[in-house]
Design a protein around this motif. Structure first.
Motif, PDB file in Angstrom:
ATOM      1  N   HIS A 146      45.124  49.393  32.926  1.00  0.00           N
ATOM      2  CA  HIS A 146      43.693  49.113  32.882  1.00  0.00           C
ATOM      3  C   HIS A 146      43.361  47.938  31.959  1.00  0.00           C
ATOM      4  N   GLU A 147      43.917  47.970  30.742  1.00  0.00           N
ATOM      5  CA  GLU A 147      43.489  47.012  29.731  1.00  0.00           C
ATOM      6  C   GLU A 147      43.912  45.572  30.043  1.00  0.00           C
ATOM      7  N   THR A 148      44.877  45.416  30.927  1.00  0.00           N
ATOM      8  CA  THR A 148      45.341  44.072  31.298  1.00  0.00           C
ATOM      9  C   THR A 148      44.518  43.520  32.462  1.00  0.00           C
ATOM     10  N   THR A 149      44.348  44.363  33.501  1.00  0.00           N
ATOM     11  CA  THR A 149      43.692  43.866  34.713  1.00  0.00           C
ATOM     12  C   THR A 149      42.223  43.549  34.456  1.00  0.00           C
ATOM     13  N   VAL A 150      41.588  44.349  33.596  1.00  0.00           N
ATOM     14  CA  VAL A 150      40.175  44.059  33.278  1.00  0.00           C
ATOM     15  C   VAL A 150      40.070  42.640  32.694  1.00  0.00           C
ATOM     16  N   ASN A 151      41.014  42.282  31.834  1.00  0.00           N
ATOM     17  CA  ASN A 151      40.985  40.948  31.235  1.00  0.00           C
ATOM     18  C   ASN A 151      41.330  39.871  32.257  1.00  0.00           C
ATOM     19  N   ALA A 152      42.313  40.174  33.123  1.00  0.00           N
ATOM     20  CA  ALA A 152      42.744  39.180  34.114  1.00  0.00           C
ATOM     21  C   ALA A 152      41.603  38.844  35.086  1.00  0.00           C
ATOM     22  N   LEU A 153      40.820  39.861  35.461  1.00  0.00           N
ATOM     23  CA  LEU A 153      39.683  39.591  36.352  1.00  0.00           C
ATOM     24  C   LEU A 153      38.674  38.696  35.627  1.00  0.00           C
ATOM     25  N   GLY A 154      38.447  38.982  34.359  1.00  0.00           N
ATOM     26  CA  GLY A 154      37.470  38.216  33.580  1.00  0.00           C
ATOM     27  C   GLY A 154      37.901  36.773  33.391  1.00  0.00           C
ATOM     28  N   THR A 155      39.162  36.568  32.983  1.00  0.00           N
ATOM     29  CA  THR A 155      39.593  35.188  32.704  1.00  0.00           C
ATOM     30  C   THR A 155      39.690  34.381  34.005  1.00  0.00           C
ATOM     31  N   MET A 156      39.996  35.054  35.121  1.00  0.00           N
ATOM     32  CA  MET A 156      40.039  34.340  36.410  1.00  0.00           C
ATOM     33  C   MET A 156      38.639  33.823  36.771  1.00  0.00           C
TER      34      MET A 156
END
Ligand code: HEM
Length: 290
Positions: free
Chosen positions: A125-135
């Motif tokens: 969870h904690e990685t993908t939430v960030n990856a969506l945001g930075t994308m």
């Protein structure tokens, strides 16, 4: 996902992290493992304490250190109860399979079983939430690339890959040297701890020409020959969920392009989470327009 987007579109101006980027991977990972979605909010609180807690202790306040230990205990207790339920009922989820593996082959201790549950929840969870945001931030700051994407949605996989390279949600990982070794003029002795800066490696000009430019052409039409970023690390501990994460980002981006083609970020400088290892926006104020 449709449900999350419906609610977000109704609200018009929203924080995308809160309304979409965070609940999407959290719901998915809960379903995968077999955690009731009703407990999602508990998990968000505990995993937030742990992702801050994995930063070096000297950066943490005494309260943050206490919160980390409390969250670790809370996870352990929670999975103890859930695993007990799966001992009695196989519910067709990952936790049931792990419990069955423990019962049948005795390959896992109870503690390991609970740790795996907690690690999957946090890592998933904690990685993908960030990856969506930075994308989304990268696309917002590079409008020509966004226009290219809008004219050709087949570019989604290349956008996902370049976003993962350009602004990775985990900035470093670590290893311990198994033997004495000289590398690039430096000597490592057996037992030395090594920090590997993934974010820096992804901007190595020897591997990625003009590395500070967000350029989706790097990954168009050449999934095999394109230089590999290290966002998911490498070797035996390479991210177990890499393909799942790519799929989530791909599906989420396609859904946003279709349902909210005029999505507009309301700030060029969204606040980032106050973290060292994990990296991503704390909030992402957007205007959603169909
Ligand atoms: C964009 C999203 C993601 C990123 C950037 C990411 C990145 C990473 C990184 C850098 C590692 C450390 C590997 C190492 O030290 O060599 C890791 C490990 C791991 N990840 Fe991910 N991850 C993501 C999503 C996921 C998802 C969705 C899951 C599962 C649901 C997952 C499960 C794991 C697990 C279980 C490990 C530990 C592997 C091991 O130690 O053998 N990750 N991930």
């Amino acid at each position: 996902m449709a449900e999350l987007l419906d609610a977000a579109l109704d609200a018009n101006e929203i924080d995308l992290v809160e309304s979409f980027n965070s609940p999407l991977p959290l719901r998915l990972v809960c379903e995968l493992i077999g955690v009731p979605t009703a407990d999602m909010l508990l998990f968000r609180k505990w995993s937030a304490a742990i992702v801050r807690g994995v930063d070096p202790d000297y950066l943490l306040s005494p309260q943050e250190i206490t919160a980390r230990y409390e969250a670790e205990e809370a996870f352990e207790r929670y999975f103890e109860v859930l695993a007990e339920d799966r001992r009695v009922h196989h519910r067709g989820d990952l936790l049931s399979d792990l419990v069955a593996a423990r019962e049948n082959n005795d390959v896992l201790s109870d503690h390991e079983l609970h740790e795996i549950g907690a690690m999957l929840m946090i890592a998933g969870h904690e990685t993908t939430v960030n990856a969506l945001g930075t994308m989304l931030i990268a696309l917002h700051r590079n409008p020509r690339q966004l226009e290219l994407l809008k004219t050709d949605p087949d570019l989604v996989p290349a956008v996902v890959e370049e976003a993962l390279r350009y602004d990775p949600p985990i900035q470093f990982t670590s290893r311990v040297a198994l033997q004495d070794r000289e590398l690039d003029g430096r000597t490592f002795e057996r037992g030395d701890g090594i920090i590997l800066m993934v974010g820096a490696a992804n901007r190595d000009p020897a591997a990625f020409p003009d590395p500070d430019t967000f350029e989706i052409a790097r990954y168009v039409d050449r999934p095999r020959s394109a230089p590999r970023h290290l966002t998911f690390s490498n070797g035996p501990h390479r991210c177990l969920g890499a393909q799942l994460a790519r799929m989530e980002m791909d599906i989420a981006l396609r859904a946003l392009l279709v349902r909210a083609p005029h999505l507009e970020l309301l700030t060029d400088e969204p606040p980032y989470r106050d973290l060292y290892l994990f990296r991503g926006p704390l909030r992402l104020p957007v205007r959603m327009r169909p």
